[in-house]
Design an enzyme around this catalytic site. Structure first.
Site, PDB file in Angstrom:
ATOM      1  N   ASP A  59      40.837  47.472  22.755  1.00 17.19           N
ATOM      2  CA  ASP A  59      39.900  47.243  21.660  1.00 17.19           C
ATOM      3  C   ASP A  59      39.593  48.630  21.090  1.00 17.19           C
ATOM      4  O   ASP A  59      40.271  49.614  21.417  1.00 17.19           O
ATOM      5  CB  ASP A  59      38.663  46.453  22.111  1.00 17.19           C
ATOM      6  CG  ASP A  59      37.738  47.238  23.034  1.00 17.19           C
ATOM      7  OD1 ASP A  59      38.096  48.387  23.417  1.00 17.19           O
ATOM      8  OD2 ASP A  59      36.658  46.718  23.383  1.00 17.19           O
ATOM      9  N   THR A 118      34.606  49.173  29.454  1.00 12.63           N
ATOM     10  CA  THR A 118      34.392  49.064  30.903  1.00 12.63           C
ATOM     11  C   THR A 118      35.594  48.497  31.642  1.00 12.63           C
ATOM     12  O   THR A 118      35.625  48.526  32.880  1.00 12.63           O
ATOM     13  CB  THR A 118      33.224  48.105  31.191  1.00 12.63           C
ATOM     14  OG1 THR A 118      33.561  46.830  30.610  1.00 12.63           O
ATOM     15  CG2 THR A 118      31.914  48.607  30.619  1.00 12.63           C
ATOM     16  N   HIS A 173      48.704  45.545  47.420  1.00 16.83           N
ATOM     17  CA  HIS A 173      48.101  44.374  48.085  1.00 16.83           C
ATOM     18  C   HIS A 173      48.016  43.148  47.178  1.00 16.83           C
ATOM     19  O   HIS A 173      48.089  42.023  47.669  1.00 16.83           O
ATOM     20  CB  HIS A 173      46.677  44.702  48.554  1.00 16.83           C
ATOM     21  CG  HIS A 173      46.647  45.627  49.734  1.00 16.83           C
ATOM     22  ND1 HIS A 173      45.513  45.840  50.473  1.00 16.83           N
ATOM     23  CD2 HIS A 173      47.611  46.405  50.293  1.00 16.83           C
ATOM     24  CE1 HIS A 173      45.763  46.705  51.452  1.00 16.83           C
ATOM     25  NE2 HIS A 173      47.038  47.069  51.353  1.00 16.83           N
ATOM     26  N   HIS A 185      50.485  39.950  52.376  1.00 18.78           N
ATOM     27  CA  HIS A 185      49.865  39.946  51.041  1.00 18.78           C
ATOM     28  C   HIS A 185      50.467  38.881  50.130  1.00 18.78           C
ATOM     29  O   HIS A 185      49.812  38.395  49.212  1.00 18.78           O
ATOM     30  CB  HIS A 185      49.982  41.331  50.403  1.00 18.78           C
ATOM     31  CG  HIS A 185      49.318  42.398  51.218  1.00 18.78           C
ATOM     32  ND1 HIS A 185      47.958  42.414  51.452  1.00 18.78           N
ATOM     33  CD2 HIS A 185      49.829  43.447  51.891  1.00 18.78           C
ATOM     34  CE1 HIS A 185      47.664  43.434  52.222  1.00 18.78           C
ATOM     35  NE2 HIS A 185      48.775  44.086  52.507  1.00 18.78           N
TER      36      HIS A 185
HETATM   37  C1  RB5 Z   1      32.774  47.419  23.221  1.00 17.28           C
HETATM   38  O1  RB5 Z   1      31.612  48.067  22.815  1.00 17.28           O
HETATM   39  C2  RB5 Z   1      32.694  47.069  24.699  1.00 17.28           C
HETATM   40  O2  RB5 Z   1      31.784  46.037  24.893  1.00 17.28           O
HETATM   41  C3  RB5 Z   1      34.064  46.684  25.207  1.00 17.28           C
HETATM   42  O3  RB5 Z   1      34.941  47.724  25.000  1.00 17.28           O
HETATM   43  C4  RB5 Z   1      34.180  46.356  26.680  1.00 17.28           C
HETATM   44  O4  RB5 Z   1      33.590  47.336  27.478  1.00 17.28           O
HETATM   45  C5  RB5 Z   1      33.794  44.998  27.071  1.00 17.28           C
HETATM   46  O5  RB5 Z   1      33.942  44.580  28.238  1.00 17.28           O
END
Ligand code: RB5
Length: 148
Positions: free
Chosen positions: A10, A69, A100, A135
């Protein structure tokens, strides 16, 4: 024939996506970039689903997803049958996700890893084979909850 790696992100993962794409090419992989083409704001699921669908159908064996994240991308990708998308923030976790868990999608938390760290995580993931053995049975049990 070099392996083709799919890659998508993204806006939060865009910059690192471009760097890892160059890294993949310099390591000799073929890369298919499924977008986006800029860092303009987009919704991660719009990029996770097309990549995961192609992995699920066997069009490519492995892919890389990036968002802030790593969580949104992994939630979306893991809804597809046979996709095992692993969020990895160290090379060790990336390697273990292969050894694994036979991960076939690497998900990077782009807002929490630097460029060199990202390259090291990617390299560890690419170079580590699935260990099989005990595994194998564990990974097979994941598919019991196949959502498709
Ligand atoms: C975008 O701001 C953020 O929410 C996205 O990149 C991500 O971390 C979502 O899980």
């Amino acid at each position: 024939m070099p392996e083709t790696i799919l890659i998508a992100s993204d806006h939060a993962g865009f910059e690192l996506k471009e760097k890892l794409e160059a890294e993949l090419r310099s390591l000799g992989y073929r890369v298919q970039d499924l977008g986006p083409a800029s860092d303009a704001s987009v919704d991660y699921a719009d990029f996770a689903h097309p990549l995961a669908e192609r992995i699920s159908h066997g069009d490519a064996a492995r892919g890389v997803l990036l968002c802030g994240t790593g969580l949104g991308m992994s939630y979306a990708a893991n809804r597809h049958a046979h996709v095992r998308a692993a969020v990895a923030w160290t090379p060790e976790i990336a390697a273990l996700s292969r050894e694994h868990n036979d991960s076939n999608v690497l998900v990077l938390p782009a807002r929490f890893v630097g460029d060199d760290e990202g390259r090291a995580i990617l390299k560890a993931w690419l170079d580590t084979p699935f260990a099989g053995g005990r595994h194998e049975r564990r990974v097979e049990k994941i598919e019991i909850a196949d959502p498709s």
